[in-house]
Design a protein around this motif. Sequence first.
Motif, PDB file in Angstrom:
ATOM      1  N   ALA A  10      30.773  44.102  46.794  1.00 51.20           N
ATOM      2  CA  ALA A  10      31.702  43.133  47.372  1.00 51.20           C
ATOM      3  C   ALA A  10      32.713  43.957  48.150  1.00 51.20           C
ATOM      4  CB  ALA A  10      32.384  42.333  46.263  1.00 51.20           C
ATOM      5  N   PRO A  11      33.473  43.335  49.025  1.00 52.40           N
ATOM      6  CA  PRO A  11      34.518  44.118  49.693  1.00 52.40           C
ATOM      7  C   PRO A  11      35.400  44.812  48.664  1.00 52.40           C
ATOM      8  CG  PRO A  11      34.328  41.934  50.660  1.00 52.40           C
ATOM      9  CD  PRO A  11      33.441  41.954  49.437  1.00 52.40           C
ATOM     10  N   ALA A  13      38.395  45.448  48.434  1.00 52.88           N
ATOM     11  CA  ALA A  13      39.645  44.768  48.093  1.00 52.88           C
ATOM     12  C   ALA A  13      39.432  43.677  47.057  1.00 52.88           C
ATOM     13  CB  ALA A  13      40.272  44.184  49.348  1.00 52.88           C
ATOM     14  N   SER A  14      38.208  43.178  46.952  1.00 50.26           N
ATOM     15  CA  SER A  14      37.968  42.088  46.006  1.00 50.26           C
ATOM     16  C   SER A  14      37.561  42.589  44.622  1.00 50.26           C
ATOM     17  CB  SER A  14      36.909  41.131  46.549  1.00 50.26           C
ATOM     18  OG  SER A  14      35.648  41.771  46.582  1.00 50.26           O
ATOM     19  N   LEU A  15      37.400  43.897  44.466  1.00 52.41           N
ATOM     20  CA  LEU A  15      37.063  44.468  43.164  1.00 52.41           C
ATOM     21  C   LEU A  15      38.279  45.192  42.601  1.00 52.41           C
ATOM     22  CD1 LEU A  15      33.526  46.047  43.723  1.00 52.41           C
ATOM     23  CD2 LEU A  15      34.080  43.981  42.442  1.00 52.41           C
ATOM     24  N   PRO A  16      38.977  44.569  41.664  1.00 53.04           N
ATOM     25  CA  PRO A  16      40.128  45.258  41.069  1.00 53.04           C
ATOM     26  C   PRO A  16      39.687  46.510  40.323  1.00 53.04           C
ATOM     27  CG  PRO A  16      40.138  42.914  40.538  1.00 53.04           C
ATOM     28  CD  PRO A  16      38.811  43.214  41.162  1.00 53.04           C
ATOM     29  N   THR A  19      37.252  47.151  36.879  1.00 55.52           N
ATOM     30  CA  THR A  19      36.317  46.058  36.637  1.00 55.52           C
ATOM     31  C   THR A  19      34.859  46.459  36.845  1.00 55.52           C
ATOM     32  OG1 THR A  19      36.500  45.266  38.923  1.00 55.52           O
ATOM     33  CG2 THR A  19      37.969  44.264  37.284  1.00 55.52           C
ATOM     34  N   MET A  51      30.417  39.391  37.726  1.00 57.26           N
ATOM     35  CA  MET A  51      30.540  38.964  39.114  1.00 57.26           C
ATOM     36  C   MET A  51      29.305  39.365  39.928  1.00 57.26           C
ATOM     37  SD  MET A  51      33.357  37.457  38.776  1.00 57.26           S
ATOM     38  CE  MET A  51      33.698  36.987  40.461  1.00 57.26           C
ATOM     39  N   THR A  52      28.846  40.596  39.743  1.00 56.46           N
ATOM     40  CA  THR A  52      27.730  41.117  40.514  1.00 56.46           C
ATOM     41  C   THR A  52      27.037  42.236  39.750  1.00 56.46           C
ATOM     42  OG1 THR A  52      29.051  40.763  42.510  1.00 56.46           O
ATOM     43  CG2 THR A  52      27.073  42.047  42.781  1.00 56.46           C
ATOM     44  N   ALA A  71      34.779  40.291  35.999  1.00 52.89           N
ATOM     45  CA  ALA A  71      35.915  39.566  36.572  1.00 52.89           C
ATOM     46  C   ALA A  71      37.239  40.223  36.201  1.00 52.89           C
ATOM     47  CB  ALA A  71      35.901  38.103  36.122  1.00 52.89           C
TER      48      ALA A  71
END
Length: 112
Positions: A10-11, A13-16, A19, A51-52, A71
């Motif tokens: 995922a981008p 920025a979307s993976l804290p 996680t 998530m993935t 998540a």
Amino acid sequence: QPSPTPAPLAPAASLPEGTLIAMTDMVAPDEVDDDLEDEIRQECGNYGTVMTVKTHVNRDSDKVVIFVAFAQPDEAKKAVPELNGRWFGGKQIHCAIYDVAAFARGSYENPF
């Protein structure tokens, strides 16, 4: 011929941070099939919201690295001690939190 670079989970920025986990020594390259990511998603779902799942095969070293994005960081932290050292198909899994920034740079080869 070099293998294509896998698409990121995922981008970045979307993976804290905290996680993403990486697992190695779970399967050999010839054991990667269409069902593997679903099986991993189901098993890791015991520890939180997955998530993935992304599988990376390094043909040069015959290593498979499986990345799982949760998540929440606490879900990943819960999964690592449960999965690290566990046996799967006669192989002992190595599992650890993986650096999101390294993953975003395309560094998939040496998670540990």
